[in-house]
Design a protein around this motif. Structure first.
Motif, PDB file in Angstrom:
ATOM      1  N   ASP A   1       0.816  -1.222   0.000  1.00 49.64           N
ATOM      2  CA  ASP A   1       0.000   0.000   0.000  1.00 49.64           C
ATOM      3  C   ASP A   1       0.845   1.265   0.000  1.00 49.64           C
ATOM      4  OD1 ASP A   1       0.989  -0.443   2.547  1.00 49.64           O
ATOM      5  OD2 ASP A   1      -0.737   0.462   3.533  1.00 49.64           O
TER       6      ASP A   1
ATOM      7  N   HIS B   1       2.264   3.044  -2.540  1.00 45.62           N
ATOM      8  CA  HIS B   1       1.786   4.033  -3.522  1.00 45.62           C
ATOM      9  C   HIS B   1       0.451   4.620  -3.095  1.00 45.62           C
ATOM     10  CE1 HIS B   1       4.816   3.552  -6.705  1.00 45.62           C
ATOM     11  NE2 HIS B   1       4.846   2.265  -6.370  1.00 45.62           N
ATOM     12  N   GLN B   2      -0.432   3.763  -2.606  1.00 42.49           N
ATOM     13  CA  GLN B   2      -1.746   4.214  -2.135  1.00 42.49           C
ATOM     14  C   GLN B   2      -1.587   5.200  -0.977  1.00 42.49           C
ATOM     15  OE1 GLN B   2      -4.054   1.056  -0.431  1.00 42.49           O
ATOM     16  NE2 GLN B   2      -5.778   2.367   0.089  1.00 42.49           N
TER      17      GLN B   2
ATOM     18  N   LYS C   1      -0.572   8.636  -2.284  1.00 41.62           N
ATOM     19  CA  LYS C   1      -1.703   9.264  -2.975  1.00 41.62           C
ATOM     20  C   LYS C   1      -2.731   9.793  -1.976  1.00 41.62           C
ATOM     21  CE  LYS C   1      -5.332   8.348  -6.380  1.00 41.62           C
ATOM     22  NZ  LYS C   1      -6.420   8.888  -5.523  1.00 41.62           N
ATOM     23  N   GLN C   2      -3.031   9.013  -0.947  1.00 39.77           N
ATOM     24  CA  GLN C   2      -4.029   9.425   0.040  1.00 39.77           C
ATOM     25  C   GLN C   2      -3.563  10.635   0.843  1.00 39.77           C
ATOM     26  OE1 GLN C   2      -4.728   5.831   2.276  1.00 39.77           O
ATOM     27  NE2 GLN C   2      -6.307   5.111   0.873  1.00 39.77           N
TER      28      GLN C   2
ATOM     29  N   SER D   1      -0.589   3.342   4.597  1.00 42.20           N
ATOM     30  CA  SER D   1      -1.868   3.932   4.169  1.00 42.20           C
ATOM     31  C   SER D   1      -2.701   4.402   5.354  1.00 42.20           C
ATOM     32  CB  SER D   1      -2.664   2.930   3.333  1.00 42.20           C
ATOM     33  OG  SER D   1      -2.882   1.733   4.054  1.00 42.20           O
TER      34      SER D   1
END
Length: 651
Positions: free
Chosen positions: A476, A478-479, A482-483, A583
């Motif tokens: 997670d 990359h996620q 982004k978040q 994340s």
């Protein structure tokens, strides 16, 4: 942030830090302590309900002095701790606290004969404090206790034998022995021919270090392979691990501690209410012709009862309780309500690499073969690596092949370069570029640009291929980035003790603003302190290692990975991510923002209603029924609003 709590039985202060020690009481003792904390409130509640029932049914004997005595006894369990705290604050020169206001408001209710109101108001306050404490204690119970990372003993050579002594007692120049799996107790020079050590505690380096005789070794590193001997070069207090612990201590003392809103609110609100109540009593003497002191005193006391900040002192802690509970259910532990506030102000996120956005576990990333198939090349390579105990060899041996395994003979280790041996009657070399160069073997040109750890193989004097080993990104990662950007935070930085080339590569892959590698703990600390000196910058640092602890401590909000994170990082942090998922960082910020929003909604509701009823009370229009609504009714509405946090969903 530090909030002074009243002591109800064994109620502990919420000082915004864990407060755990290395010794913990048994679960049964902790449960008994929690139950004991609620006993005063339970006694007051039972007596209050009983008294109200006796009043309702107009029981003949429940009158005058007996009624006063009954409610007074009901008041004492929850009221005495507040009165005591108020008195202690006055002795310190702090007159206008919430304790003082609660005292005069409830005593005022007794003075005008509304005993049940006085008990109820103080009971609400006590329950609010218990809710707050319960939330923090729940979070503390899930946080790992601090373990002393310093080595407990050193095997020092004295009197022709090795004796166990405290590291502090070892002098410079003495010889010590370190067994496999033990922490190196002091900084020194390696006397043994070679050693493999895990230096993650000091540098955050993801790859274990292979050392040769004469190389420096650092306290806090872990010996991975064979018994080694070291000549000490520094006293323990000057060692690398002692410096890190010292940095943690100093950074913690520099962390700003602001107070929760209720403390600031009380310092302004309380004197205003007190002086207004005095004015309601005395000013009419100069303004009206039919002034009756008792009548205006009665209005002033009602004014005080209405002004009691019950809705605030209950709903604010309950709002934070909801936030703490919601975070806990999402695998995020806040060490105190204050950090739910602090995390909402973050505009810069700084993170470690190894163990934070990467798994901290070696994996085969790429296999490239020349002059033979991949399977055949790997059989030669695995035959050689099977003779090694190096951590990289262990990662390579995870490779699965269905072909018959080869056997290696006459395997020799070439210090700092790799292995040389015979497989299937062929001379095989496995190692780094230096090994290839020494044996006049030209490696493929493309290997020059590879930043990851690379293992090369040559068979019968010909370069046959290579395998790259790297630390994988978490699923997670990359996620997570982004978040964080999606919630409005664009300044994301990586600081790592790992190789600059690897750190920069990961930074580019995650599209970070900046990625700096090759940093020691003090370098990371300097980088974060430089960021904090930029006006308006609020920094959250996320890490997992001992080397991250000083930076976690000095940041505005320190976040630690709690699954595989070091005990010192976990103890030093303000927020713990139990699942090690980056994340969850954005989710923690979202929960903090939602909590703060609901708390401020409750503040606005309480102030709005109370302002209206206070004006009516001063004019003699409001009765105790309006006072009850302004107090109990608003409190109930605020509580309903606060518990919405328990039902919210965060993606």
């Amino acid at each position: 942030m530090k909030k002074q709590n009243i002591k109800l039985s064994n109620l502990n202060n919420d000082d915004g830090c864990c407060g755990c020690s290395s010794t913990h009481t048994a679960p049964n003792s902790e449960n008994k302590s929690r139950i004991k904390a609620y006993i005063p409130a339970i006694i007051s509640f039972v007596m209050l309900v009983t008294g109200i029932a006796l009043d309702y049914f107009e029981v003949s004997f429940f009158q005058d002095w007996l009624r006063l005595a009954w409610y007074s006894i009901a008041y004492i369990p929850v009221g005495f701790p507040v009165i005591k705290e108020g008195w202690n604050a006055i002795k310190r020169g702090d007159f206008f606290t919430e304790f003082f206001l609660m005292t005069i408001a409830t005593v005022g209710a007794f003075a005008i004969g509304h005993y049940e109101e006085g008990v109820a108001v103080m009971l609400f306050y006590a329950v609010g404090e218990l809710f707050q404490n319960s939330a923090v204690q729940k979070a503390r119970g899930n946080i790992k206790a601090l373990l002393d990372v310093r080595p407990n003993e050193a095997l020092v050579y004295r009197g022709k034998k090795y004796s166990s002594v405290a590291p502090e007692e070892v002098t410079i120049g003495e010889k010590i022995q370190v067994r496999v799996g033990e922490k190196i107790p002091l900084d020194g020079i390696l006397l043994s021919n070679k050693a493999s050590v895990n230096t993650a505690a000091i540098t955050g380096e993801s790859k274990p270090s292979s050392l040769q005789q004469g190389d420096e070794v650092y306290a806090g590193s872990i010996n991975l392979d064979g018994v080694i001997e070291i000549e000490t070069t520094k006293a323990f207090n000057d060692s690398s691990i002692a410096k890190i612990l010292h940095l943690v201590q100093n950074a913690t003392s520099r962390k700003s501690k602001t107070e929760l809103f209720i403390r600031k609110f009380a310092r302004v609100y309380t004197p205003i209410v007190v002086f207004l109540a005095i004015s309601v009593t005395l000013l009419p003497y100069f303004l009206v012709d039919d002034y009756v002191f008792q009548d205006w005193l009665y209005r002033a006391l009602i004014f005080l009862v209405i002004s009691c900040p019950c809705a605030l002192v209950v709903s604010i802690p309950l709002g934070y309780f909801g936030g703490l509970g919601a975070a806990s259910r999402n695998g995020i532990l806040f060490k105190g309500a204050s950090f739910l506030d602090a995390i909402t102000k973050i505009n810069t996120v700084v993170m470690d690499k190894t163990g934070t956005v990467t798994k901290g576990v070696f994996q085969i990333k790429e296999i490239k073969s020349y002059n033979s198939s991949e399977s055949e090349m790997m059989q030669y390579l695995l035959a050689m690596e099977a003779q090694s105990t190096h951590p990289i060899a262990k990662a390579l041996l995870e490779y699965k092949t269905e072909s018959k395994k080869f056997e290696a003979t006459d395997v020799k280790e070439i210090a700092g370069k790799g292995l040389k041996g015979i497989v299937n009657n062929k001379m095989v070399l496995v190692g780094n570029k230096a090994l290839m160069t020494t044996n006049t073997i030209d490696a493929a040109v493309e290997t020059e640009t590879i930043v990851e750890t690379i293992v090369m193989i040559a068979i019968d004097g010909k370069f046959s291929g290579y395998v790259t080993i790297s630390d994988e990104l978490k699923e997670d990662a990359h996620q997570a980035i982004k978040q964080i950007r999606d919630i409005g935070i664009s300044n994301i930085i990586m600081l790592s003790g790992d190789k600059p080339s690897i750190t920069e590569k990961i930074g580019r892959e995650l599209k970070l603003q900046k990625a700096i590698g090759g940093l020691l703990p003090e370098d990371k600390l300097n980088e974060v302190e430089a960021l904090k000196r930029i006006p308006g910058t609020k920094v959250a640092f996320i890490g997992d290692g001992i080397n991250d602890a000083p930076v976690i401590a000095v940041s505005d909000v320190g976040i630690a990975m709690g699954g595989l994170g070091s005990d010192v990082a976990i103890e030093t942090a303000d927020v713990i991510i139990q699942t090690d998922q980056p994340s969850k960082i954005a989710r923690a910020i979202k929960i903090g923002r939602s909590t703060r929003k609901i708390v401020w909604q409750n503040i606005a509701l309480a102030f709005g209603v109370k302002l209206i009823v206070l004006i009516l009370g001063a004019g003699g229009i409001a009765t105790m029924w309006e006072a009850v609504f302004a107090d109990v009714g608003v409190t109930f509405l605020a509580i309903l609003n606060a518990i919405r946090l328990q039902r919210m969903q965060w993606s």
